[in-house]
Design an enzyme around this catalytic site. Structure first.
Site, PDB file in Angstrom:
ATOM      1  N   CYS A   1      14.159 -13.744 -26.677  1.00 27.74           N
ATOM      2  CA  CYS A   1      13.177 -13.989 -25.628  1.00 27.74           C
ATOM      3  C   CYS A   1      13.111 -15.470 -25.298  1.00 27.74           C
ATOM      4  CB  CYS A   1      11.820 -13.422 -26.023  1.00 27.74           C
ATOM      5  SG  CYS A   1      11.839 -11.636 -25.927  1.00 27.74           S
ATOM      6  N   GLU A   2      14.160 -15.941 -24.707  1.00 25.89           N
ATOM      7  CA  GLU A   2      14.372 -17.295 -24.207  1.00 25.89           C
ATOM      8  C   GLU A   2      15.524 -17.111 -23.229  1.00 25.89           C
ATOM      9  OE1 GLU A   2      13.270 -20.419 -25.380  1.00 25.89           O
ATOM     10  OE2 GLU A   2      12.176 -19.700 -27.142  1.00 25.89           O
TER      11      GLU A   2
END
Ligand SMILES: *Cc1c(COP(=O)(O)O)cnc(C)c1O
Length: 425
Positions: free
Chosen positions: A342-343
């Protein structure tokens, strides 16, 4: 059935079979490639009779610290360079003698320096306060090397330039008189001078600039045993990339070094500390394609890996060639290959690849250096297993992490076991 000529192999072993046997994601290293690189470097410094110098190659362990890789280096007669005492411990476990281990700290705690001295490692001192402290505690009894900052700007990426004037690394060459003061005060013996001006040098001239700074400084120190030119060998990450011509480097640096030794009056050791050069090409990161997602203007390939396993593309904008191992003959299309973290963890943008389908196996090339060694547990993901292909056979050299590894060390506080309390109730 896949055509035989399309099989992607390492030492003749089909990469798909390795993926099948050990699971994904997976780091795979080719021992032959490492041995080949060692040979290239050695022959560059001993090609012509007049070039024979006393070359010591010290593998920069931080690039890839697996014990089996360290053992392979030792078997090949390579010494080792470490930046922490833990790396030195790994080197000892791999069978290195303390005297083969060069410790190059940068701002480490004095307790760690003392441990290193206690272990009998060679030490490159990187600051005047540290030199002073060693003098105070040990007097002249510990022979030291000095890491010098020559104030040369070289190297591809500002994050990996270490020799420029604002860099934190080393003792400034401009502080020559201060070094002398401390050395004289404590009667210290300086046995080596070291310079590591960063990664990704393009040519021999960049090394020669650093070398000349050491040659010039050497006249202050009558007891030298070695000059260490660090690393910075640039490797090609894609076709057409500029890379360090080590044959040219070997010829030029050897000649300059011999001239220096003649003037100095003694034959010294000439040290290099390659990390990337020795292990980058040997490594592949194999991943599975989880999802192929068509957005209005991009097709995203989402793989079961991310910046937690290979951070170089995100941290250094590094290019890694990608091979679609399981569909090499597919029609070519353009893809953004991204991770599952989640980047924004983009491995490759607008990359031309044979058609990628869910569950295809992709291989990131040049993943041997600063791949696994910079991996983390971000997003509570286990780190991959590692496999070494040696003598035509794949061997597991590190187990895949599990949830237990993620949990290890966490303290489950019982005072926080109460049921949820909601304000106002
Ligand atoms: C990191 C490092 C190296 C190796 O650099 P590469 O670019 O991987 O070859 C060598 N010497 C020192 C002191 C280092 O910190």
């Amino acid at each position: 059935m896949q055509l035989a000529q399309n099989r992607y192999t390492i030492q003749g072993v089909d990469v798909l079979e390795i993926a099948e046997e050990f699971g994904l994601p997976l780091y795979v290293y080719d021992a032959d490639k490492i041995i080949e690189k060692i040979g290239v470097l050695r022959s560059s410094f001993s090609g012509a009779p007049d070039r024979g110098v006393n070359l010591k190659i010290k593998y920069a362990a931080k690039a890839l610290t697996n014990l089996s890789i360290l053992k392979l280096m030792r078997m090949q007669g390579i010494d080792i360079e470490v930046v922490s005492v833990n790396e030195a411990r790994l080197a000892l476990l791999a069978g290195f003698e303390p005297a083969q281990i060069m410790f190059t700290p940068s701002g480490n705690a004095f307790a760690e320096i003392q441990e290193a001295i206690g272990m009998g490692l060679k030490l490159n001192v990187d600051s005047i306060p540290l030199l002073q402290q060693i003098g105070e505690v040990y007097g002249g009894s510990v022979a030291v090397g000095l890491r010098i900052n020559p104030h040369i700007t070289e190297g591809g990426n500002v994050k990996i330039q270490t020799g420029h004037v604002d860099s934190k690394f080393g003792i400034s060459v401009l502080q020559r008189a201060d070094i002398q003061d401390v050395v004289k005060q404590y009667g210290m013996t300086v046995i080596g001078l070291h310079v590591h001006t960063g990664s990704d040098f393009k040519n021999a001239d960049a090394f020669l600039k650093g070398a000349n700074v050491l040659f010039e400084l050497a006249s202050d120190f009558p007891d030298l045993q070695f000059l260490d030119f660090g690393s910075g060998f640039k490797v090609a990450y894609k076709e057409g990339d500029h890379f360090t011509d080590v044959a040219d480097l070997g010829a030029k640096v050897s000649a300059a070094f011999q001239a220096f030794c003649a003037g100095y009056g003694r034959e010294l050791e000439l040290c290099f500390e390659p990390g990337k050069f020795l292990v980058s090409e040997s490594g592949h990161l194999l991943v599975n394609v989880n999802v192929v997602k068509q957005n209005p203007n991009r097709t995203f390939v989402q793989v079961d890996s991310g910046l937690n396993h290979l951070i170089r593309p995100m941290m250094y904008d590094a290019w890694h060639d990608i091979v679609n191992v399981s569909n090499p003959a597919g029609d070519h299309q353009r893809y953004n290959v991204v991770g599952y973290i989640c980047e924004t963890d983009t491995f490759a943008t607008d990359r031309d690849l044979p058609e990628v389908r869910p569950n295809d196996v992709l291989a990131f090339k040049n993943a041997g250096a600063y791949g696994f060694s910079m991996a983390s547990n971000y997003n509570s993901r286990p780190r991959p297993a590692e496999v070494l292909v040696y003598d035509g056979k794949p061997y597991l050299i590190r187990q895949r992490e599990t949830f237990d590894d993620i949990l290890r060390g966490q303290v489950n506080l019982s005072v926080l076991n109460e049921a949820a309390t909601v304000a106002g109730e």
